[in-house]
Design an enzyme around this catalytic site. Structure first.
Site, PDB file in Angstrom:
ATOM      1  NE  ARG A  49      40.307  44.413  46.844  1.00 45.25           N
ATOM      2  CZ  ARG A  49      39.835  43.246  47.154  1.00 45.25           C
ATOM      3  NH1 ARG A  49      38.946  43.124  48.087  1.00 45.25           N
ATOM      4  NH2 ARG A  49      40.240  42.189  46.516  1.00 45.25           N
TER       5      ARG A  49
ATOM      6  CD  GLN B 209      37.247  47.418  39.460  1.00 42.82           C
ATOM      7  OE1 GLN B 209      37.085  47.940  38.357  1.00 42.82           O
ATOM      8  NE2 GLN B 209      36.260  47.120  40.259  1.00 42.82           N
TER       9      GLN B 209
ATOM     10  CG  ASP C 286      42.553  43.718  43.537  1.00 42.34           C
ATOM     11  OD1 ASP C 286      43.324  43.043  44.250  1.00 42.34           O
ATOM     12  OD2 ASP C 286      41.410  44.036  43.891  1.00 42.34           O
TER      13      ASP C 286
ATOM     14  CB  SER D 219      40.151  41.090  42.304  1.00 38.95           C
ATOM     15  OG  SER D 219      39.686  42.037  43.208  1.00 38.95           O
TER      16      SER D 219
ATOM     17  CE1 TYR E 126      39.082  43.496  51.500  1.00 38.64           C
ATOM     18  CE2 TYR E 126      39.661  45.822  51.665  1.00 38.64           C
ATOM     19  CZ  TYR E 126      39.861  44.568  51.111  1.00 38.64           C
ATOM     20  OH  TYR E 126      40.842  44.389  50.180  1.00 38.64           O
TER      21      TYR E 126
HETATM   22  P1  NAD Z   1      37.230  39.378  51.599  1.00 42.30           P
HETATM   23  O1  NAD Z   1      38.047  38.331  50.943  1.00 42.30           O
HETATM   24  O2  NAD Z   1      37.902  40.330  52.547  1.00 42.30           O
HETATM   25  O3  NAD Z   1      36.027  38.685  52.374  1.00 42.30           O
HETATM   26  C1  NAD Z   1      35.162  37.782  51.728  1.00 42.30           C
HETATM   27  C2  NAD Z   1      33.733  38.056  52.132  1.00 42.30           C
HETATM   28  O4  NAD Z   1      33.498  37.587  53.459  1.00 42.30           O
HETATM   29  C3  NAD Z   1      33.319  39.523  52.115  1.00 42.30           C
HETATM   30  O5  NAD Z   1      32.215  39.677  51.272  1.00 42.30           O
HETATM   31  C4  NAD Z   1      32.966  39.810  53.563  1.00 42.30           C
HETATM   32  O6  NAD Z   1      31.922  40.760  53.698  1.00 42.30           O
HETATM   33  C5  NAD Z   1      32.537  38.436  54.038  1.00 42.30           C
HETATM   34  N1  NAD Z   1      32.512  38.253  55.505  1.00 42.30           N
HETATM   35  C6  NAD Z   1      33.377  38.695  56.439  1.00 42.30           C
HETATM   36  N2  NAD Z   1      32.988  38.312  57.678  1.00 42.30           N
HETATM   37  C7  NAD Z   1      31.839  37.588  57.520  1.00 42.30           C
HETATM   38  C8  NAD Z   1      30.967  36.900  58.398  1.00 42.30           C
HETATM   39  N3  NAD Z   1      31.153  36.904  59.711  1.00 42.30           N
HETATM   40  N4  NAD Z   1      29.899  36.265  57.867  1.00 42.30           N
HETATM   41  C9  NAD Z   1      29.680  36.256  56.535  1.00 42.30           C
HETATM   42  N5  NAD Z   1      30.467  36.880  55.651  1.00 42.30           N
HETATM   43  C10 NAD Z   1      31.531  37.537  56.126  1.00 42.30           C
HETATM   44  O7  NAD Z   1      36.447  40.229  50.504  1.00 42.30           O
HETATM   45  P2  NAD Z   1      36.837  40.515  49.010  1.00 42.30           P
HETATM   46  O8  NAD Z   1      36.482  39.395  48.150  1.00 42.30           O
HETATM   47  O9  NAD Z   1      38.224  40.980  49.000  1.00 42.30           O
HETATM   48  O10 NAD Z   1      35.872  41.730  48.641  1.00 42.30           O
HETATM   49  C11 NAD Z   1      35.614  42.781  49.540  1.00 42.30           C
HETATM   50  C12 NAD Z   1      34.940  43.947  48.819  1.00 42.30           C
HETATM   51  O11 NAD Z   1      35.853  44.633  47.974  1.00 42.30           O
HETATM   52  C13 NAD Z   1      33.772  43.607  47.949  1.00 42.30           C
HETATM   53  O12 NAD Z   1      32.806  44.611  48.141  1.00 42.30           O
HETATM   54  C14 NAD Z   1      34.320  43.693  46.550  1.00 42.30           C
HETATM   55  O13 NAD Z   1      33.329  43.940  45.588  1.00 42.30           O
HETATM   56  C15 NAD Z   1      35.247  44.855  46.710  1.00 42.30           C
HETATM   57  N6  NAD Z   1      36.308  44.884  45.677  1.00 42.30           N
HETATM   58  C16 NAD Z   1      36.594  46.062  45.054  1.00 42.30           C
HETATM   59  C17 NAD Z   1      37.618  46.109  44.117  1.00 42.30           C
HETATM   60  C18 NAD Z   1      37.986  47.378  43.417  1.00 42.30           C
HETATM   61  O14 NAD Z   1      37.195  48.297  43.357  1.00 42.30           O
HETATM   62  N7  NAD Z   1      39.210  47.484  42.890  1.00 42.30           N
HETATM   63  C19 NAD Z   1      38.347  44.967  43.847  1.00 42.30           C
HETATM   64  C20 NAD Z   1      38.016  43.774  44.503  1.00 42.30           C
HETATM   65  C21 NAD Z   1      36.993  43.771  45.434  1.00 42.30           C
END
Ligand code: NAD
Length: 372
Positions: A121, A126, A129, A132, A226
């Site tokens: 990530r 991006q 991905d 996403s 994460y």
């Molecule tokens: P994910 O699918 O792993 O999890 C979904 C959400 O659930 C996350 O926000 C996590 O914090 C939350 N979560 C986990 N346990 C929890 C709990 N007990 N109670 C409440 N919430 C809880 O996450 P994701 O959608 O893959 O995104 C993770 C991060 O990666 C984000 O910060 C996102 O912005 C970032 N991201 C970066 C890139 C990049 O730079 N290429 C791409 C995609 C996502």
């Protein structure tokens, strides 16, 4: 370089790993494309559209024969790849932690498995991905499906026959899917609140017009943006927060995941019992073990007058858009590494080593080696 695209064989999978648009773009790089008959059917892409874009369309065995690379949404069984070139690349989602046996089988067959869900990530990746692009659509679809199931409207309506009040939507987990769920519920006119364990999400919730609901000290940021697992004390604080908030909600969308682990349990049966009759909970994590007690993939479960639902494969409920974005992710990946002299992509260490699961008969991925 011959690239093969097979029809997906997993139950309920409607997506396809290439569209006529990406076939054309890959052909322009110098690749020759072969697409299995009917591969795009469930995503509303006829064989003729692939042929028009320049692909050879034929039966699976012919498509795979001599392939340097196979692209998939879900990695095919090794048996389907026997005609591919020795050491051929297979770029697809592998569910590497959940389906370790498949990874071993790829190693044994001498294939090079490239797991798209291990894409780092980082900014430059991006556009490659798939987690996403697919989570974004899943967050949207979860709200639409829950709204459809809900026996009331989302927006406030002032009519000659009286006023309908806005639905209250609570989004738990504000990653990519959660953010799109908030945006979608807002667009439909709901009153939206949301929670997460990563404090930086509070601002993101506000910027979409939602209300952040956080408990004091409930922070569990893990590596790479994460979440980490909560301690028992934090779990108790979260349970109290949910208990206080959930009884007033009409719709709950849960999206919480922790990489490499079962989904955290966020909503208990007692909390469901406190909700109003007719409320709807959509558990987007249902296929990873579920955030909600009693949720079952692809079933409407009625508990205490509340409907609990969740799909085993949510992006597959939007096959055309999910395929379009997935295919573009794959194209962006191959295009970024395309080496004109070699006539094929040449991966670098940062991305190549992160996504490569198997090579030359061995499981070579550090995350998998650490987990074994
Ligand atoms: P994910 O699918 O792993 O999890 C979904 C959400 O659930 C996350 O926000 C996590 O914090 C939350 N979560 C986990 N346990 C929890 C709990 N007990 N109670 C409440 N919430 C809880 O996450 P994701 O959608 O893959 O995104 C993770 C991060 O990666 C984000 O910060 C996102 O912005 C970032 N991201 C970066 C890139 C990049 O730079 N290429 C791409 C995609 C996502």
């Amino acid at each position: 370089m011959k690239i093969a695209v097979l029809k997906e064989r997993a139950a309920g999978e409607t997506r396809v790993a290439a569209t006529p648009e990406t076939v054309k773009k890959l052909a322009a790089l110098g690749a020759s494309l072969a697409v299995e008959e009917g591969a795009g059917e469930a995503a509303a892409i006829p064989d003729a559209a692939y042929a028009e874009a320049g692909a050879e369309v034929g039966p699976a065995a012919k498509v795979v024969t001599g392939a340097d690379m196979v692209m998939g949404v879900q990695a095919p069984d090794v048996a389907a790849l026997s005609g591919a070139k020795p050491g051929a690349w297979v770029a697809a989602t592998f569910d590497p932690f959940g389906q370790r046996e498949r990874v071993e089988a790829y190693a044994k067959a001498g294939l090079e498995a490239l797991s798209l869900e291990f894409m780092p990530r980082i900014t430059r990746a991006q556009s490659m991905d798939v987690l996403s692009s697919q989570s974004n659509l899943a967050g949207y679809k979860a709200v639409i499906a829950a709204a459809d199931q809900y026996g009331r409207a989302f927006p406030m309506m002032m009519t000659a026959a009286g006023t309908i009040s806005a639905a209250k939507v609570f989004v738990m987990g504000v990653g990519v899917a959660g953010l799109q769920a908030i945006a979608t519920a807002k667009r439909l006119g709901a009153q939206v609140s949301a929670t997460d364990v990563r404090p930086e999400t509070a601002e993101q919730i506000k910027s979409l017009g939602g209300k952040p609901v956080f408990a004091e000290g409930l922070e569990a940021s893990g590596e790479g943006g994460y979440a980490a697992e909560l301690t028992d004390e934090q779990k108790a604080a979260q349970a109290e927060l949910v208990t206080n908030h959930i009884a007033k909600q009409d719709i709950v969308i849960t999206t919480a995941l922790i990489p490499g682990r079962a989904a955290p349990r966020l909503v208990s049966d007692a909390q469901i019992a406190s909700m109003k009759q007719g409320s709807v909970i959509f558990d987007l994590a249902v296929a990873q073990g579920g955030n909600v007690e009693g949720s079952v993939p692809d079933q409407l479960v009625e508990k205490h007058g509340v409907t609990i639902m969740g799909f085993s494969n949510t992006p597959a409920h939007l096959p055309a858009d999910a395929s379009a974005l997935f295919s573009r992710n794959l194209f962006n990946f191959l295009n970024a590494f395309w080496d004109e002299d070699a006539g094929k992509p040449v991966l670098d260490e940062e991305i190549g080593d992160a996504i490569r699961l198997t090579r030359a008969g061995e499981v070579v991925n550090p995350r998998l080696q650490a987990a074994s």
